[in-house]
Design a protein around this motif. Structure first.
Motif, PDB file in Angstrom:
ATOM      1  N   UNK A 172      -1.128  -0.797  11.914  1.00  0.00           N
ATOM      2  CA  UNK A 172      -1.230   0.665  11.997  1.00  0.00           C
ATOM      3  C   UNK A 172      -2.623   1.203  11.655  1.00  0.00           C
ATOM      4  N   UNK A 173      -3.485   0.357  11.076  1.00  0.00           N
ATOM      5  CA  UNK A 173      -4.832   0.833  10.730  1.00  0.00           C
ATOM      6  C   UNK A 173      -5.794  -0.356  10.741  1.00  0.00           C
TER       7      UNK A 173
ATOM      8  N   UNK B 143      -9.302   0.308  10.437  1.00  0.00           N
ATOM      9  CA  UNK B 143     -10.601   0.881  10.081  1.00  0.00           C
ATOM     10  C   UNK B 143     -11.485  -0.077   9.284  1.00  0.00           C
ATOM     11  N   UNK B 144     -10.834  -0.925   8.476  1.00  0.00           N
ATOM     12  CA  UNK B 144     -11.628  -1.863   7.674  1.00  0.00           C
ATOM     13  C   UNK B 144     -11.612  -3.279   8.255  1.00  0.00           C
TER      14      UNK B 144
ATOM     15  N   UNK C  46      -4.018  -3.067   8.111  1.00  0.00           N
ATOM     16  CA  UNK C  46      -2.878  -2.433   7.451  1.00  0.00           C
ATOM     17  C   UNK C  46      -1.684  -2.499   8.395  1.00  0.00           C
TER      18      UNK C  46
ATOM     19  N   UNK D  31       0.820  -1.218   0.000  1.00  0.00           N
ATOM     20  CA  UNK D  31       0.000   0.000   0.000  1.00  0.00           C
ATOM     21  C   UNK D  31       0.853   1.267   0.000  1.00  0.00           C
TER      22      UNK D  31
ATOM     23  N   UNK E  17      -1.378  -4.167   3.181  1.00  0.00           N
ATOM     24  CA  UNK E  17      -2.760  -4.450   3.554  1.00  0.00           C
ATOM     25  C   UNK E  17      -3.004  -5.938   3.441  1.00  0.00           C
TER      26      UNK E  17
ATOM     27  N   UNK F  67      -9.763  -6.609   7.263  1.00  0.00           N
ATOM     28  CA  UNK F  67      -8.606  -6.032   6.566  1.00  0.00           C
ATOM     29  C   UNK F  67      -7.752  -5.219   7.541  1.00  0.00           C
TER      30      UNK F  67
END
Lengths: 178, 178
Positions: B126-127, B129-130, B138, B42, B50, B136
């Motif tokens: 680090x993420x 959100x999904x 990240x 990504x 991701x 998913x």
């Protein structure tokens, strides 16, 4: 074009190995082609594909506006055209014309299929929550096409800077994995 | 282990071709291994990856809790172990023991490297959100290791149901692409 409709349930097997793909879009002007390697399957059925489309690319704006594209999967015989599409921009180049590729009408989207690619996936954008942060789009595959005469398509897989791994032999192991 | 530190700027070239990878995690109990094919680069640097980690997997809960993992890249000689890890669950199986793989200490995370894999990427989440919608995650790569003696690693690429494409020849074309 002697392509056949391909079952939605089998689409993941085309992208999961990680081939370089060509993304076509159709905006107000001529259709465009973008070379892309940063994609992943996200769901089996309906097939969802996550992909990174740089916001510096001509495709980014068209995809945001039209919410449609086609993922076309090329083989090694098209490697020079794939690199050509990756080194030019649709802002000043008609890539179908420059790289002698043939647009064919899709059935669900306005973006064209690339006839020379052995498989084509008609897609619509279904989630843009990560588009602002990572240029990440989630696509749903609406319709898939395949050339049934291509039994062992030699896809190409980008290692960076124009170096590609070409798909080699196939092995099969007993597995309950999907 | 004769592995060397690998530059962050070159990490994308390891994952962009789409190899099957083994994701290791370390929770409260023994470390675990999960076979994974749904991943994409990504960002180049720091390298962001991701990936989809099923919420039915043992790894999902550990990853959410510890926010750390290692992406280990196997070659074709490990294909049976890769399939074995994909067909078992860490809830009832010690995969390092069952599949005779060697854990090695990482430098930035508690999750172990798999010594037999030619490359290892230490990562932190680090993420998320999904994560709820698509499972998913990240990951940011914090540290990368490579076996410098493996010049042409024959990675394996899953086509579905235990069928793998083995990395074939390498071709290089003039390109300005990264």
């Amino acid at each position: 074009m002697a392509k056949r409709s391909y079952p939605m349930a089998k689409v993941y097997g085309l992208l999961e190995p990680g081939p370089v793909v060509l993304v076509t879009t159709a905006g107000k002007g001529r259709p465009n082609i973008m070379t892309m390697s940063w994609h992943t399957m996200m769901e089996f059925e309906p097939p969802l594909v996550g992909c990174v489309i740089s916001n510096r690319s001509h495709t980014f704006g068209i995809l945001k506006a039209t919410k449609e594209c086609v993922i076309n999967i090329p083989t090694v015989d098209l490697a020079e055209k794939v690199v050509g599409c990756g080194n030019t921009t649709g802002q000043d180049t008609d890539k179908f014309k420059t790289f002698v590729l043939t647009p064919a009408a899709a059935s669900c989207v306005r973006a064209p299929l690339i006839a020379e690619c052995y498989a084509n996936l008609e897609c619509r954008v279904v989630d843009t929550r990560l588009a602002a942060t990572y240029n990440f789009f989630i696509l749903e595959v609406l319709k898939a096409w395949i050339d049934p005469s291509r039994k062992h398509p030699k896809t190409i897989h980008h290692r960076g800077k124009g170096t590609f791994m070409v798909a080699g032999e196939t092995i099969k192991l007993p597995s309950r994995m999907k």
